[in-house]
Design an enzyme around this catalytic site. Structure first.
Site, mmCIF file in Angstrom:
data_model
loop_
_atom_site.group_PDB
_atom_site.id
_atom_site.type_symbol
_atom_site.label_atom_id
_atom_site.label_comp_id
_atom_site.label_asym_id
_atom_site.label_seq_id
_atom_site.Cartn_x
_atom_site.Cartn_y
_atom_site.Cartn_z
ATOM 1 N N GLN A 151 11.850 11.440 1.353
ATOM 2 C CA GLN A 151 12.038 12.846 1.721
ATOM 3 C C GLN A 151 12.184 13.746 0.494
ATOM 4 O OE1 GLN A 151 15.276 13.268 4.535
ATOM 5 N NE2 GLN A 151 14.301 11.917 6.023
ATOM 6 N N HIS A 194 19.447 1.401 1.021
ATOM 7 C CA HIS A 194 18.358 2.342 0.738
ATOM 8 C C HIS A 194 17.386 1.849 -0.323
ATOM 9 C CE1 HIS A 194 16.419 6.220 0.554
ATOM 10 N NE2 HIS A 194 16.763 6.410 -0.709
ATOM 11 N N GLY A 208 11.797 13.993 -2.943
ATOM 12 C CA GLY A 208 10.683 14.422 -3.771
ATOM 13 C C GLY A 208 10.439 13.533 -4.961
ATOM 14 N N GLU A 266 9.378 -0.339 -6.250
ATOM 15 C CA GLU A 266 10.744 -0.807 -5.969
ATOM 16 C C GLU A 266 10.910 -2.302 -6.200
ATOM 17 O OE1 GLU A 266 12.261 0.513 -2.210
ATOM 18 O OE2 GLU A 266 14.155 -0.591 -2.451
ATOM 19 N N ASP A 293 9.773 -9.143 0.307
ATOM 20 C CA ASP A 293 8.689 -10.125 0.147
ATOM 21 C C ASP A 293 8.275 -10.337 -1.309
ATOM 22 O OD1 ASP A 293 8.880 -9.500 2.820
ATOM 23 O OD2 ASP A 293 6.723 -9.321 3.154
ATOM 24 N N THR A 306 0.816 -1.221 0.000
ATOM 25 C CA THR A 306 0.000 0.000 0.000
ATOM 26 C C THR A 306 0.848 1.270 0.000
ATOM 27 O OG1 THR A 306 -0.155 -0.240 2.400
ATOM 28 C CG2 THR A 306 -2.037 -1.025 1.111
ATOM 29 N N ALA A 342 7.580 2.479 2.662
ATOM 30 C CA ALA A 342 8.785 3.256 2.309
ATOM 31 C C ALA A 342 8.366 4.594 1.705
ATOM 32 C CB ALA A 342 9.640 2.467 1.336
ATOM 33 N N THR A 343 7.251 4.593 0.997
ATOM 34 C CA THR A 343 6.765 5.857 0.418
ATOM 35 C C THR A 343 6.630 6.920 1.497
ATOM 36 O OG1 THR A 343 5.570 4.721 -1.332
ATOM 37 C CG2 THR A 343 4.778 6.925 -0.741
ATOM 38 N N ARG A 374 24.942 8.646 -6.424
ATOM 39 C CA ARG A 374 25.031 8.123 -5.055
ATOM 40 C C ARG A 374 26.128 7.104 -4.830
ATOM 41 N NH1 ARG A 374 18.717 7.744 -3.490
ATOM 42 N NH2 ARG A 374 18.574 9.987 -3.421
HETATM 43 C C1 SIN Z 1 16.650 11.578 -0.542
HETATM 44 O O1 SIN Z 1 15.795 12.373 -0.205
HETATM 45 O O2 SIN Z 1 17.847 11.791 -0.478
HETATM 46 C C2 SIN Z 1 16.215 10.241 -1.054
HETATM 47 C C3 SIN Z 1 15.433 10.392 -2.271
HETATM 48 C C4 SIN Z 1 15.525 9.140 -3.078
HETATM 49 O O3 SIN Z 1 16.007 8.128 -2.603
HETATM 50 O O4 SIN Z 1 15.142 9.193 -4.246
#
Ligand code: SIN
Length: 508
Positions: A46, A333, A48, A357, A205, A13, A41-42, A274
């Site tokens: 943070q 992450h 966007g 994901e 899962d 969900t 996770a949604t 990243r």
């Molecule tokens: C973040 O706000 O640094 C993570 C955003 C993301 O993983 O796309």
């Protein structure tokens, strides 16, 4: 055993699951949503949503190009373009469902920047609480849907080569929801590791359900470590994310002596992709023997107002980010790979779909570009919902099947997480991966009764698959770094596909 019927069952969900369920519902299908956990996770996202807005200097071409560069040769360019091009429409639909994004001036969304993006193209909400706003809006839109809390999916049921429903465990015991279409939207697998930015339910899962149904996972070795997870000594489980958007607004990564961590490493410095930043941090930690590096956000304008979530998390840990650098380390992450699907979420098993994901559409390749995940969840979630609705209409009601409670290999979670953290994190080596694989092969069979059993079985299946894929990729590419193969090998510029390897339990 309880029984029920639906046209479409959605497992999960978060953004992809709710977008899918709403889309299938709009097509007039009966939809049941299964949710095992409080938070998705949604909710915790943070930064966007990366989206190309009309009337800006941005373009779909530029967003596609940035995504493909981050993906280090493994993106499917057709999939990337298809998803990116639908982003603006999907975000407008979300606004139609009630989502409110931050504005720079009335009527104009504020845009921020994150690692690997050549433009400011990230829309955000509540400063750094974008995921919470997306979740709130979708939850509200889904209030009339049939959402089953504390319901665990144990197995995708297959009859005569097509989906027949889902075996479920709830407070009422084992049950079957007979349905011709099932959408996996279970999110990620961060709890393969001792510390992660993911919520408790991110235990792989959906990937496990697909593997158990005989489907392959692709690119599953590419697990993205976010460079800046809040560091506090001895803390495991879910740890607060320190959003990359802080670096987009001027925060810098330094070591204990105030020396830049990324200077000279990449032309984009602290805003490099990243994997580059995470590897630079790991290298600095190895060189200095320190436990963490620091994100200095003291010069970021209006820090507390623009980044309330980060500020609150830091203050709760006794750190005032307005006056002191924030201790950070890379943290598990995001899974760039997953269940193989097309851009409509279709898998190779008729009636089974995956989105978000859990899925590998070809959007992320070897490394996901920041804030492309909510975008993909929204776009592919909606498409998977429509495709599943169409499939259900054609397939008609599923036949009744009577499965047994599944028995699966399970390793103790703490041991599995220790092995993965030691041998399959930011930098891997063949020797370490082989040790992990040997241990995973000793998993003992268990009948899945509790939520913990189901999650541990999923973690065991997925850990074995990740380790096998990571061992086989004898190169460094994207977010897969091998100490024993530090270079990218052009001959390995292909996507990996792996079935349920290493899953034969000891004693069977
Ligand atoms: C973040 O706000 O640094 C993570 C955003 C993301 O993983 O796309």
């Amino acid at each position: 055993m309880w029984r029920q019927r639906a046209d479409v069952v959605v497992v999960g969900t978060g953004v992809a699951g709710l977008a899918a369920a709403l889309a299938a519902h709009r097509q007039g299908r009966t939809v049941v949503l299964l949710s095992k956990a409080e938070q998705t996770a949604t909710f915790y996202a943070q930064g966007g949503i990366a989206v190309v807005l009309p009337d800006t200097d941005d373009s779909v071409d530029a967003h596609v190009a940035d995504t493909i560069v981050a993906g280090a040769g493994l993106c499917d360019p057709v999939a990337v373009r298809s998803i990116v091009a639908d982003g603006y429409h999907a975000v407008r639909e979300l606004v139609g469902a009630g989502a409110v994004f931050d504005e720079s001036t009335p009527g104009r969304w504020a845009l921020t920047r994150e690692g690997g993006h050549s433009r400011r193209r990230i829309v955000h909400a509540g400063g750094d609480a974008t995921g919470a706003e997306v979740q709130r809006a979708l939850n509200h839109a889904a209030t009339s849907l049939d959402v089953r809390r504390d319901h665990l999916a144990l197995e995708v049921l297959v009859d005569d080569g097509a989906v027949a429903g889902v075996l479920v465990r709830s407070a009422d015991g084992l049950g079957v929801i007979h349905a011709p279409a099932v959408i996996l939207a279970t999110g990620g697998l961060g709890h393969l590791y001792q510390a992660t930015t993911n919520p408790d339910g991110s235990t792989g899962d959906g990937v496990a359900l697909a593997l158990w149904a005989g489907l392959p996972a692709a690119d599953i070795e590419f697990i993205q470590f976010h460079p800046t997870m809040l560091y506090t000594a001895d803390a495991g489980g879910r740890r607060p994310l320190i959003t990359e958007a802080l670096r987009g607004e001027g925060a810098t990564l330094i070591d204990r002596h105030g020396v830049s961590v990324t200077a000279g490493v990449h032309p984009m410095g602290d805003l490099a992709p990243r994997d580059v930043v995470a590897a630079a941090i790991e290298a600095r930690l190895t060189a200095t023997g320190d436990d963490c590096v620091y994100l200095d956000a003291r010069t970021v304008p209006h820090l507390a107002a623009r980044f309330p979530t980060v500020t609150a998390a830091c203050l709760a840990a006794g750190i005032d980010p307005a006056h002191q650098p924030i201790p950070v380390i890379p943290g598990a992450h995001y899974s760039c790979g997953g269940v193989v699907t097309d851009v409509d979420g279709r898998t190779a098993l008729p009636g089974l779909f995956a989105a978000g994901e859990v899925a590998r559409t070809g959007m992320h390749g070897a490394n996901r570009l920041a804030s492309n995940s909510l975008l993909e969840g929204l776009v592919v979630g909606g498409r998977a919902g429509r495709a599943a609705a169409g499939h259900a209409a054609v397939a008609g009601p599923a036949r009744v099947v009577t499965p047994d409670a599944p028995v699966r290999p399970v390793l103790p979670r703490a041991e599995l997480q220790a092995m993965m953290t030691r041998h399959a994190s930011v930098v891997r080596s063949g020797a370490g991966l082989r040790d992990a694989i040997d241990r995973f092969a000793e998993a003992r069979p268990r009948t899945l009764v509790t939520r913990r059993d189901v999650e541990d079985a999923a973690l065991t299946a997925v850990a074995a698959t990740v380790a096998e894929a990571a061992l086989a990729r004898t190169e460094t590419r994207g977010c897969h770094h091998r100490a024993d193969f530090p270079d990218t090998d052009p001959a390995q510029a292909f996507s990996s596909r792996r079935g349920a390897l290493g899953l034969t339990p000891a004693g069977c």
